[in-house]
Design an enzyme around this catalytic site. Sequence first.
Site, PDB file in Angstrom:
ATOM      1  N   LEU A  45       8.767 -19.322  -4.698  1.00 22.56           N
ATOM      2  CA  LEU A  45       7.373 -19.083  -5.087  1.00 22.56           C
ATOM      3  C   LEU A  45       7.010 -17.608  -4.933  1.00 22.56           C
ATOM      4  O   LEU A  45       7.281 -17.005  -3.884  1.00 22.56           O
ATOM      5  CB  LEU A  45       6.459 -19.919  -4.173  1.00 22.56           C
TER       6      LEU A  45
ATOM      7  N   ARG B  96      -0.271   9.168 -10.138  1.00 25.46           N
ATOM      8  CA  ARG B  96      -0.366   7.944  -9.336  1.00 25.46           C
ATOM      9  C   ARG B  96       0.277   6.738 -10.040  1.00 25.46           C
ATOM     10  O   ARG B  96       0.848   5.872  -9.400  1.00 25.46           O
ATOM     11  CB  ARG B  96      -1.838   7.636  -9.036  1.00 25.46           C
TER      12      ARG B  96
ATOM     13  N   HIS C 142       2.794   3.402  -8.888  1.00 28.58           N
ATOM     14  CA  HIS C 142       2.656   1.959  -9.136  1.00 28.58           C
ATOM     15  C   HIS C 142       3.894   1.406  -9.841  1.00 28.58           C
ATOM     16  O   HIS C 142       4.321   0.282  -9.568  1.00 28.58           O
ATOM     17  CB  HIS C 142       1.389   1.669  -9.949  1.00 28.58           C
TER      18      HIS C 142
ATOM     19  N   GLY D  35       0.168   5.352  -4.401  1.00 29.30           N
ATOM     20  CA  GLY D  35      -0.458   6.604  -4.821  1.00 29.30           C
ATOM     21  C   GLY D  35       0.072   7.779  -4.001  1.00 29.30           C
ATOM     22  O   GLY D  35       0.450   8.819  -4.555  1.00 29.30           O
ATOM     23  N   ARG D  36       0.140   7.589  -2.669  1.00 24.38           N
ATOM     24  CA  ARG D  36       0.630   8.675  -1.808  1.00 24.38           C
ATOM     25  C   ARG D  36       2.092   8.999  -2.102  1.00 24.38           C
ATOM     26  O   ARG D  36       2.508  10.144  -2.107  1.00 24.38           O
ATOM     27  CB  ARG D  36       0.463   8.288  -0.327  1.00 24.38           C
TER      28      ARG D  36
ATOM     29  N   ASP E 279       0.830  -1.201   0.000  1.00 28.89           N
ATOM     30  CA  ASP E 279       0.000   0.000   0.000  1.00 28.89           C
ATOM     31  C   ASP E 279       0.870   1.259   0.000  1.00 28.89           C
ATOM     32  O   ASP E 279       1.992   1.250   0.521  1.00 28.89           O
ATOM     33  CB  ASP E 279      -0.891  -0.034   1.259  1.00 28.89           C
TER      34      ASP E 279
ATOM     35  N   SER F 185      -6.983  -5.933  -6.345  1.00 27.85           N
ATOM     36  CA  SER F 185      -8.122  -6.594  -5.704  1.00 27.85           C
ATOM     37  C   SER F 185      -9.357  -6.535  -6.602  1.00 27.85           C
ATOM     38  O   SER F 185      -9.413  -5.746  -7.562  1.00 27.85           O
ATOM     39  CB  SER F 185      -8.426  -5.919  -4.366  1.00 27.85           C
ATOM     40  N   THR F 186     -10.363  -7.334  -6.235  1.00 28.08           N
ATOM     41  CA  THR F 186     -11.630  -7.309  -6.984  1.00 28.08           C
ATOM     42  C   THR F 186     -12.280  -5.929  -6.864  1.00 28.08           C
ATOM     43  O   THR F 186     -13.103  -5.557  -7.694  1.00 28.08           O
ATOM     44  CB  THR F 186     -12.594  -8.399  -6.446  1.00 28.08           C
TER      45      THR F 186
ATOM     46  N   ARG G 287      -5.536  -2.853   8.443  1.00 28.51           N
ATOM     47  CA  ARG G 287      -6.599  -3.806   8.093  1.00 28.51           C
ATOM     48  C   ARG G 287      -6.089  -4.748   7.011  1.00 28.51           C
ATOM     49  O   ARG G 287      -5.069  -4.480   6.363  1.00 28.51           O
ATOM     50  CB  ARG G 287      -7.869  -3.073   7.634  1.00 28.51           C
TER      51      ARG G 287
ATOM     52  N   TRP H 264     -11.102  -2.369  -9.399  1.00 26.89           N
ATOM     53  CA  TRP H 264     -11.682  -1.957 -10.691  1.00 26.89           C
ATOM     54  C   TRP H 264     -12.418  -0.632 -10.560  1.00 26.89           C
ATOM     55  O   TRP H 264     -12.708   0.022 -11.567  1.00 26.89           O
ATOM     56  CB  TRP H 264     -12.657  -3.026 -11.207  1.00 26.89           C
TER      57      TRP H 264
HETATM   58  C1  FPP Z   1      -1.939   0.154  -3.277  1.00 30.22           C
HETATM   59  O1  FPP Z   1      -1.483   1.483  -3.286  1.00 30.22           O
HETATM   60  C2  FPP Z   1      -1.426  -0.547  -4.437  1.00 30.22           C
HETATM   61  C3  FPP Z   1      -2.177  -1.112  -5.425  1.00 30.22           C
HETATM   62  C4  FPP Z   1      -3.661  -1.077  -5.415  1.00 30.22           C
HETATM   63  C5  FPP Z   1      -1.586  -1.734  -6.608  1.00 30.22           C
HETATM   64  C6  FPP Z   1      -0.275  -2.415  -6.368  1.00 30.22           C
HETATM   65  C7  FPP Z   1       0.376  -2.561  -7.678  1.00 30.22           C
HETATM   66  C8  FPP Z   1       1.699  -2.606  -7.895  1.00 30.22           C
HETATM   67  C9  FPP Z   1       2.723  -2.595  -6.848  1.00 30.22           C
HETATM   68  C10 FPP Z   1       2.218  -2.636  -9.285  1.00 30.22           C
HETATM   69  C11 FPP Z   1       1.739  -3.734 -10.138  1.00 30.22           C
HETATM   70  C12 FPP Z   1       2.032  -5.058  -9.610  1.00 30.22           C
HETATM   71  C13 FPP Z   1       2.831  -5.962 -10.215  1.00 30.22           C
HETATM   72  C14 FPP Z   1       2.900  -7.360  -9.672  1.00 30.22           C
HETATM   73  C15 FPP Z   1       3.636  -5.639 -11.389  1.00 30.22           C
HETATM   74  P1  FPP Z   1      -2.529   2.670  -3.423  1.00 30.22           P
HETATM   75  O2  FPP Z   1      -2.651   3.013  -4.858  1.00 30.22           O
HETATM   76  O3  FPP Z   1      -3.820   2.297  -2.772  1.00 30.22           O
HETATM   77  O4  FPP Z   1      -1.800   3.798  -2.644  1.00 30.22           O
HETATM   78  P2  FPP Z   1      -2.488   4.975  -1.814  1.00 30.22           P
HETATM   79  O5  FPP Z   1      -3.242   4.313  -0.688  1.00 30.22           O
HETATM   80  O6  FPP Z   1      -1.332   5.774  -1.350  1.00 30.22           O
HETATM   81  O7  FPP Z   1      -3.379   5.709  -2.760  1.00 30.22           O
END
Ligand code: FPP
Length: 240
Positions: free
Chosen positions: A139, A41, A45, A31-32, A28, A73-74, A194, A77
Amino acid sequence: MIMEQQEIIALRETVEKTSLRHIAFIMDGNGRWATRQNLPREAGHRAGADNLKSIVRLCGDIGIHAVTVYAFSTENWKRPALEVNAIMQLLDRFIAEAKASNDENGIRYVFLGDKSGLKPALAAKCTELEQLTKDNHSLLNIALNYGGRAELVHACRQLAERGGEITEADLSAALYTGHCADPDLIVRTAGEYRLSNFLLWQAAYAELYFTDVLWPDFHFADLRAAVEEFSHRKRRFGGV
Ligand code: FPP
């Protein structure tokens, strides 16, 4: 980043003395991380995906050969299409690189989640990578279009079709993680406390570790802090 080999060896020795064999990460804070640097954002990633590669390598170096990550996650989207597309492109690139480096890194890739919800081309690439790497010794489970509740429903449906008695072992085996042991430690970055629908069944006896560090900034020292904290936990599995 300069990494002392000695520090890695010392941490490997710590790991050996513990029951830590499988770590799961809720990555997590991408984005921040980006927003703090005035970047879009998607850049967060990208940095997160790069960091994933180095953390998986470090885990292998310290003797942890099973890693699970929550990539999408689901519920993800619901994010803007631009961001969803950027994550899917990163996954596409990640898979291409994993295929290209298969001979060197010895990682078995398994995707946890509902592949039928992905674009068919991406789903096919996921399956191809799983097939290509199925005999490798380390793995990496990548939770993609994954939700813990949906996973339980999917497993229950399979067991109901089969009929007969259902044991805990049957349910564990019917989950997307049926090929591996449960995680010993679940790490969540970026200061949220959480599980967010991640590994709900498998987390039953996992130790949980939360840190304020944002995922792209989670490096060796942070991994060491999590491992050291784990090494001080008393795991009783319901006993005394
Ligand atoms: C949560 O941060 C992160 C995600 C929802 C996506 C995680 C994806 C990657 C690390 C890159 C793609 C993965 C692979 C395996 C290549 P957030 O966007 O919710 O951050 P924030 O809470 O600061 O907004």
